[in-house]
Design a protein around this motif. Structure first.
Motif, PDB file in Angstrom:
ATOM      1  N   LEU A 284      -4.198   4.821  11.864  1.00  0.00           N
ATOM      2  CA  LEU A 284      -4.913   3.594  12.215  1.00  0.00           C
ATOM      3  C   LEU A 284      -4.965   2.585  11.067  1.00  0.00           C
ATOM      4  O   LEU A 284      -4.810   1.381  11.286  1.00  0.00           O
ATOM      5  CB  LEU A 284      -6.323   3.924  12.689  1.00  0.00           C
ATOM      6  CG  LEU A 284      -6.428   4.811  13.939  1.00  0.00           C
ATOM      7  CD1 LEU A 284      -7.887   4.965  14.354  1.00  0.00           C
ATOM      8  CD2 LEU A 284      -5.603   4.285  15.083  1.00  0.00           C
ATOM      9  N   THR A 285      -5.181   3.052   9.852  1.00  0.00           N
ATOM     10  CA  THR A 285      -5.231   2.139   8.707  1.00  0.00           C
ATOM     11  C   THR A 285      -3.849   1.562   8.424  1.00  0.00           C
ATOM     12  O   THR A 285      -3.703   0.354   8.237  1.00  0.00           O
ATOM     13  CB  THR A 285      -5.782   2.852   7.459  1.00  0.00           C
ATOM     14  OG1 THR A 285      -7.132   3.259   7.723  1.00  0.00           O
ATOM     15  CG2 THR A 285      -5.760   1.961   6.229  1.00  0.00           C
ATOM     16  N   ALA A 286      -2.845   2.418   8.385  1.00  0.00           N
ATOM     17  CA  ALA A 286      -1.477   1.959   8.118  1.00  0.00           C
ATOM     18  C   ALA A 286      -1.058   0.908   9.145  1.00  0.00           C
ATOM     19  O   ALA A 286      -0.498  -0.142   8.797  1.00  0.00           O
ATOM     20  CB  ALA A 286      -0.507   3.137   8.137  1.00  0.00           C
ATOM     21  N   GLU A 287      -1.369   1.159  10.408  1.00  0.00           N
ATOM     22  CA  GLU A 287      -0.999   0.234  11.482  1.00  0.00           C
ATOM     23  C   GLU A 287      -1.720  -1.111  11.331  1.00  0.00           C
ATOM     24  O   GLU A 287      -1.106  -2.180  11.462  1.00  0.00           O
ATOM     25  CB  GLU A 287      -1.325   0.863  12.835  1.00  0.00           C
ATOM     26  CG  GLU A 287      -0.824   0.077  14.000  1.00  0.00           C
ATOM     27  CD  GLU A 287      -1.081   0.772  15.327  1.00  0.00           C
ATOM     28  OE1 GLU A 287      -0.666   0.204  16.339  1.00  0.00           O
ATOM     29  OE2 GLU A 287      -1.698   1.858  15.354  1.00  0.00           O
ATOM     30  N   LEU A 288      -3.019  -1.085  11.033  1.00  0.00           N
ATOM     31  CA  LEU A 288      -3.770  -2.325  10.864  1.00  0.00           C
ATOM     32  C   LEU A 288      -3.249  -3.135   9.673  1.00  0.00           C
ATOM     33  O   LEU A 288      -3.099  -4.354   9.756  1.00  0.00           O
ATOM     34  CB  LEU A 288      -5.267  -2.035  10.692  1.00  0.00           C
ATOM     35  CG  LEU A 288      -6.167  -3.267  10.557  1.00  0.00           C
ATOM     36  CD1 LEU A 288      -6.135  -4.121  11.829  1.00  0.00           C
ATOM     37  CD2 LEU A 288      -7.596  -2.850  10.230  1.00  0.00           C
ATOM     38  N   LEU A 289      -2.966  -2.462   8.574  1.00  0.00           N
ATOM     39  CA  LEU A 289      -2.451  -3.169   7.403  1.00  0.00           C
ATOM     40  C   LEU A 289      -1.105  -3.817   7.715  1.00  0.00           C
ATOM     41  O   LEU A 289      -0.886  -4.995   7.403  1.00  0.00           O
ATOM     42  CB  LEU A 289      -2.338  -2.223   6.209  1.00  0.00           C
ATOM     43  CG  LEU A 289      -3.647  -1.660   5.648  1.00  0.00           C
ATOM     44  CD1 LEU A 289      -3.374  -0.754   4.457  1.00  0.00           C
ATOM     45  CD2 LEU A 289      -4.639  -2.749   5.292  1.00  0.00           C
ATOM     46  N   GLU A 290      -0.206  -3.061   8.322  1.00  0.00           N
ATOM     47  CA  GLU A 290       1.113  -3.601   8.675  1.00  0.00           C
ATOM     48  C   GLU A 290       0.992  -4.810   9.603  1.00  0.00           C
ATOM     49  O   GLU A 290       1.686  -5.806   9.418  1.00  0.00           O
ATOM     50  CB  GLU A 290       1.969  -2.519   9.337  1.00  0.00           C
ATOM     51  CG  GLU A 290       2.635  -1.565   8.369  1.00  0.00           C
ATOM     52  CD  GLU A 290       3.906  -2.121   7.730  1.00  0.00           C
ATOM     53  OE1 GLU A 290       4.570  -2.998   8.321  1.00  0.00           O
ATOM     54  OE2 GLU A 290       4.243  -1.660   6.624  1.00  0.00           O
ATOM     55  N   ARG A 291       0.118  -4.714  10.611  1.00  0.00           N
ATOM     56  CA  ARG A 291      -0.072  -5.826  11.556  1.00  0.00           C
ATOM     57  C   ARG A 291      -0.572  -7.090  10.857  1.00  0.00           C
ATOM     58  O   ARG A 291      -0.422  -8.186  11.369  1.00  0.00           O
ATOM     59  CB  ARG A 291      -1.069  -5.441  12.652  1.00  0.00           C
ATOM     60  CG  ARG A 291      -0.458  -4.680  13.783  1.00  0.00           C
ATOM     61  CD  ARG A 291      -1.321  -4.696  15.052  1.00  0.00           C
ATOM     62  NE  ARG A 291      -2.740  -4.745  14.867  1.00  0.00           N
ATOM     63  CZ  ARG A 291      -3.573  -3.699  14.973  1.00  0.00           C
ATOM     64  NH1 ARG A 291      -3.109  -2.507  15.268  1.00  0.00           N
ATOM     65  NH2 ARG A 291      -4.861  -3.858  14.796  1.00  0.00           N
ATOM     66  N   ASN A 292      -1.167  -6.907   9.681  1.00  0.00           N
ATOM     67  CA  ASN A 292      -1.711  -8.036   8.931  1.00  0.00           C
ATOM     68  C   ASN A 292      -0.862  -8.401   7.711  1.00  0.00           C
ATOM     69  O   ASN A 292      -1.351  -9.042   6.779  1.00  0.00           O
ATOM     70  CB  ASN A 292      -3.158  -7.746   8.543  1.00  0.00           C
ATOM     71  CG  ASN A 292      -4.079  -7.897   9.738  1.00  0.00           C
ATOM     72  OD1 ASN A 292      -4.505  -9.001  10.051  1.00  0.00           O
ATOM     73  ND2 ASN A 292      -4.340  -6.806  10.444  1.00  0.00           N
ATOM     74  N   GLY A 293       0.394  -7.990   7.723  1.00  0.00           N
ATOM     75  CA  GLY A 293       1.344  -8.426   6.698  1.00  0.00           C
ATOM     76  C   GLY A 293       1.338  -7.647   5.403  1.00  0.00           C
ATOM     77  O   GLY A 293       1.987  -8.058   4.435  1.00  0.00           O
TER      78      GLY A 293
ATOM     79  N   ALA B 225       0.840  -1.197   0.000  1.00  0.00           N
ATOM     80  CA  ALA B 225       0.000   0.000   0.000  1.00  0.00           C
ATOM     81  C   ALA B 225       0.870   1.240   0.000  1.00  0.00           C
ATOM     82  O   ALA B 225       1.952   1.260   0.616  1.00  0.00           O
ATOM     83  CB  ALA B 225      -0.905   0.009   1.229  1.00  0.00           C
ATOM     84  N   ILE B 226       0.410   2.274  -0.690  1.00  0.00           N
ATOM     85  CA  ILE B 226       1.043   3.592  -0.657  1.00  0.00           C
ATOM     86  C   ILE B 226       0.004   4.536  -0.068  1.00  0.00           C
ATOM     87  O   ILE B 226      -1.052   4.767  -0.673  1.00  0.00           O
ATOM     88  CB  ILE B 226       1.472   4.061  -2.056  1.00  0.00           C
ATOM     89  CG1 ILE B 226       2.508   3.097  -2.632  1.00  0.00           C
ATOM     90  CG2 ILE B 226       2.028   5.482  -1.987  1.00  0.00           C
ATOM     91  CD1 ILE B 226       2.873   3.363  -4.070  1.00  0.00           C
ATOM     92  N   LEU B 227       0.300   5.033   1.126  1.00  0.00           N
ATOM     93  CA  LEU B 227      -0.667   5.835   1.870  1.00  0.00           C
ATOM     94  C   LEU B 227      -0.109   7.220   2.180  1.00  0.00           C
ATOM     95  O   LEU B 227       1.100   7.424   2.222  1.00  0.00           O
ATOM     96  CB  LEU B 227      -1.050   5.114   3.170  1.00  0.00           C
ATOM     97  CG  LEU B 227      -1.620   3.700   3.017  1.00  0.00           C
ATOM     98  CD1 LEU B 227      -1.953   3.114   4.382  1.00  0.00           C
ATOM     99  CD2 LEU B 227      -2.837   3.680   2.107  1.00  0.00           C
ATOM    100  N   LYS B 228      -1.017   8.159   2.412  1.00  0.00           N
ATOM    101  CA  LYS B 228      -0.672   9.572   2.623  1.00  0.00           C
ATOM    102  C   LYS B 228       0.010   9.799   3.973  1.00  0.00           C
ATOM    103  O   LYS B 228      -0.598   9.608   5.017  1.00  0.00           O
ATOM    104  CB  LYS B 228      -1.942  10.441   2.512  1.00  0.00           C
ATOM    105  CG  LYS B 228      -1.711  11.907   2.782  1.00  0.00           C
ATOM    106  CD  LYS B 228      -0.891  12.518   1.688  1.00  0.00           C
ATOM    107  CE  LYS B 228      -0.477  13.945   2.006  1.00  0.00           C
ATOM    108  NZ  LYS B 228       0.952  14.080   2.210  1.00  0.00           N
ATOM    109  N   GLU B 229       1.246  10.218   3.923  1.00  0.00           N
ATOM    110  CA  GLU B 229       2.007  10.506   5.139  1.00  0.00           C
ATOM    111  C   GLU B 229       1.346  11.616   5.945  1.00  0.00           C
ATOM    112  O   GLU B 229       0.806  12.562   5.384  1.00  0.00           O
ATOM    113  CB  GLU B 229       3.434  10.923   4.768  1.00  0.00           C
ATOM    114  CG  GLU B 229       4.382  10.990   5.939  1.00  0.00           C
ATOM    115  CD  GLU B 229       4.652   9.614   6.535  1.00  0.00           C
ATOM    116  OE1 GLU B 229       3.907   9.217   7.463  1.00  0.00           O
ATOM    117  OE2 GLU B 229       5.598   8.960   6.084  1.00  0.00           O
TER     118      GLU B 229
END
Length: 153
Positions: free
Chosen positions: A124-133, A95-99
């Protein structure tokens, strides 16, 4: 063919809290767009928030509060969950998300004071995605992500 989740505002869609976009012009994004690899997504809109909307930041308690102290955490969590579901459904690994965003920030977010101060942290979205690989990158890390994708394919 790999797909990439990209913050809608980075693709020029006016979905930010201020009703604007933060469109990024980049040849790698252009290539992926022409190949049909990009999945555009705004977790805040998907979570039910309007555009425009009051600015929000993650407070020290971990809740997402608007500048008027209205708690919008549930909408942010719902948007994050919808982003994860979309990634899982489409087998998206990157994913490429807005800093800086309280949803999408990868390396930095605002400190919760609404005084324009940034701190190290994730939305919150970035953290959830990372936690799920799902590997999350900011718009400033597109080349790095491209190198990783090309190495792993």
């Amino acid at each position: 063919m790999f797909k990439v989740l990209v913050s809608s505002c980075l693709l020029g869609e006016p979905v930010r809290y201020d009703g604007k976009s933060k469109g990024v012009s980049h040849q790698i994004l252009d290539k992926w767009q022409s190949q049909g690899r990009i999945v555009s997504f705004c977790p805040e809109v998907a979570g039910g928030l309007p555009t425009p909307r009051p600015a929000a930041e993650i407070s020290h308690s971990g809740r997402v509060l608007t500048i008027d102290s209205i708690d919008v955490t549930d909408a942010f969590l719902l948007g994050a969950q919808k982003a994860l579901s979309l990634c899982l459904k489409n087998k998206i690994k990157f994913a490429i998300l807005k800093e800086g965003s309280p949803s999408c920030g990868r390396n930095e977010i605002y400190d919760g004071s609404h005084q324009n101060r940034k701190i190290s942290g994730m939305g919150l979205t970035a953290e959830l995605l990372e936690r799920n690989g799902i590997k999350v990158f900011s718009e400033f890390q597109i080349e790095v992500m491209d190198l990783i994708v090309n190495k792993s394919s």
